[in-house]
Motif scaffolding. Structure first.
Motif, mmCIF file in Angstrom:
data_model
loop_
_atom_site.group_PDB
_atom_site.id
_atom_site.type_symbol
_atom_site.label_atom_id
_atom_site.label_comp_id
_atom_site.label_asym_id
_atom_site.label_seq_id
_atom_site.Cartn_x
_atom_site.Cartn_y
_atom_site.Cartn_z
ATOM 1 N N GLU A 1 1.798 1.843 -3.481
ATOM 2 C CA GLU A 1 0.651 2.376 -4.226
ATOM 3 C C GLU A 1 0.522 3.886 -4.022
ATOM 4 O O GLU A 1 0.246 4.636 -4.971
ATOM 5 C CB GLU A 1 -0.629 1.672 -3.766
ATOM 6 C CG GLU A 1 -1.878 2.098 -4.519
ATOM 7 C CD GLU A 1 -3.127 1.405 -4.028
ATOM 8 O OE1 GLU A 1 -4.230 1.865 -4.392
ATOM 9 O OE2 GLU A 1 -3.023 0.414 -3.267
ATOM 10 N N ILE B 1 -7.348 6.149 -2.114
ATOM 11 C CA ILE B 1 -6.718 4.925 -1.620
ATOM 12 C C ILE B 1 -7.253 4.652 -0.214
ATOM 13 O O ILE B 1 -7.371 5.561 0.606
ATOM 14 C CB ILE B 1 -5.185 5.051 -1.581
ATOM 15 C CG1 ILE B 1 -4.642 5.250 -3.010
ATOM 16 C CG2 ILE B 1 -4.540 3.829 -0.926
ATOM 17 C CD1 ILE B 1 -3.151 5.526 -3.069
ATOM 18 N N LYS C 1 0.823 -1.207 0.000
ATOM 19 C CA LYS C 1 0.000 0.000 0.000
ATOM 20 C C LYS C 1 0.863 1.266 0.000
ATOM 21 O O LYS C 1 0.476 2.289 -0.583
ATOM 22 C CB LYS C 1 -0.953 0.000 1.197
ATOM 23 C CG LYS C 1 -2.148 -0.920 1.033
ATOM 24 C CD LYS C 1 -3.108 -0.384 -0.023
ATOM 25 C CE LYS C 1 -4.375 -1.205 -0.113
ATOM 26 N NZ LYS C 1 -5.349 -0.650 -1.103
#
Length: 462
Positions: free
Chosen positions: A37, A197, A34
């Protein structure tokens, strides 16, 4: 590690295209899925919003984003902010300084507490949010604004900072724990302008593997502990474990956003007057006796006791009065608290009996004093006139309280018994806080009766 100018240029050209490469090969970091990302999203999108649970490295990745942007874009600026100066200085900028210092390559620049200087037009700053005008006047081809714990930042700051985004190389990163059901951070997840996100505790490597792979991230044990302590319907479970905005109805007494704002104020709030104690005495089972110290608008949990009898609790209150210099102990006298109050009065200590079941002062508006006192506490949270410690148990209890209106239109706050029926623990800390901030009556301490010894002359004669 030394290198010549050509090698440095090749390295930074590669890093500019690949922020994950910059973090791993230049800074020596080890981002997980993550975090990678997020790094790529800031590279590819003008506006990025990240809502995340606790303990997944969101502040660390924000620091990596900041250094990547600054060092891979010549004459760039990055500006950071957060709801309080404490968060700016001691959270994000501490991570920035640590990542800068541990880089595999010397990054250069003059690094100050909340500032990095690389050149006249090439710099980074940490700004507080008390003066929106500070966010105006920044212009650069490449400029990045990072808003940490963005849910708690006022809308006027975002409005002042809109000028940041006029240049083609501008970027905005909002990152934080989702707590507030309004404002720019909340609206970002409903806006087509933002790349969004989401990070839940269940996304983290430790939860996916069912064991500790990365000790610095949230663990399965922590999640299970919070599930048992808060329950899966708690606003704190939604926000701090699931990384979701809490589902709070119109009957929530004190919204989680107000509670977290009060926690953020705690470090910066000075102690003041009055100095008073709120004492919620345990009645049975798993309940705890809680003593909270109030000093002006600042509160602090100074004792939490389980299993003590009334004499032991009385001793703890006396010790708290002596240690803190409090002018009065406001003791809940429903149940065992009556014995504690009686013993304190007997010893001539300043005690105020607090019976939450009695009729309210404003009988037309409130069902009882519990409702009246809690509503006054709610109003303090609403206007920002209270600061509480970063205590998850206290926050959970406050966020779980509900209220309703009776058939006469009077406000009634949920009782401890009703909360138990919902499977929630007794709100002992919340009640002690409510008592600490409840109105104080003027005290008249009666002198203790004079005891004449039986074997004295007076005793014999009379």
């Amino acid at each position: 590690m030394k290198m010549n100018k050509a090698e440095a240029r090749i390295l930074l050209d590669r890093a500019k295209r690949d922020p994950v490469f910059f973090v791993t090969k230049v800074l020596g970091g080890d981002p997980w899925e993550k975090q990678e990302e997020i790094l790529k999203a800031v590279r590819d999108h003008r506006r990025v919003a990240v809502r995340a649970c606790h303990g997944v490295g969101k502040t660390r990745v924000a620091a990596w984003v900041a250094l990547w942007f600054l060092y891979c874009h010549k004459n760039s600026n990055f500006i950071t902010t957060a709801p309080t100066w404490h968060q700016v200085e001691n959270l994000l900028w501490r991570e920035i300084a640590a990542a800068h210092a541990s880089s595999k390559y010397p990054l250069g620049g003059k690094v100050l507490q909340t500032q990095i200087e690389l050149g006249k037009q090439w710099f980074a700053l940490g700004l507080s949010t008390d003066k929106p005008e500070r966010f105006q006047g920044f212009h650069a081809e490449h400029i990045l604004l990072i808003v940490d714990e963005a849910s708690g930042v006022a809308q006027r700051i975002f409005e002042a900072a809109e000028g940041f985004l006029t240049s083609p190389g501008a970027r905005l990163l909002l990152i934080g724990n989702p707590t507030q059901l309004s404002g720019e951070f909340y609206n970002a997840f409903r806006s087509p302008l933002y790349h969004k996100i989401h990070i839940s505790a269940f996304d983290s490597p430790n939860l996916k593997a069912g064991k500790i792979i990365r000790p610095y991230l949230v663990t399965p044990e922590w999640v299970e502990e919070k599930r048992l302590k808060w329950g899966e319907d708690s606003p704190l479970w939604y926000s701090r474990v699931l990384g979701e905005f809490p589902e709070q109805g119109d009957d929530t007494l004190i919204p989680l956003a107000w509670i977290e704002a009060a926690q953020q104020r705690w470090q910066m709030t000075p102690r003041g007057e009055p100095v008073e104690l709120g004492v919620d005495v345990a009645r049975y089972g798993t309940d705890t006796t809680v003593i909270i110290l109030r000093q002006g608008s600042k509160a602090e949990v100074i004792a939490q006791l389980r299993g003590q009898d009334t004499m032991e609790v009385t001793g703890a209150v006396i010790n708290a009065l002596r240690e803190t210099g409090a002018k009065v102990a406001k003791v809940d006298v429903i149940g065992l608290g009556a014995g504690v109050a009686d013993r304190l009065k007997e010893q001539r200590y300043p005690v105020q009996e607090m019976n939450a079941g009695e009729a309210a002062q404003d009988k037309e508006r409130f069902v009882n004093k519990r409702a009246e006192w809690y509503w006054a506490l709610r109003e303090r949270f609403q206007v920002g006139d209270i600061a509480i410690p970063p205590d998850d148990e206290l926050a959970s209890q406050l966020a779980s309280l509900k209220y309703k209106f009776d058939s006469r239109g009077r406000i009634q706050v949920e009782s401890k018994e009703d909360m138990r029926k919902r499977g929630l623990p007794s709100p002992d800390k919340a009640d002690a806080l409510m008592l600490a901030f409840a109105p104080t009556q003027s005290l008249t301490l009666k002198a203790a009766p004079r005891i004449i010894g039986r074997n004295s002359i007076a005793g014999i004669a009379w």
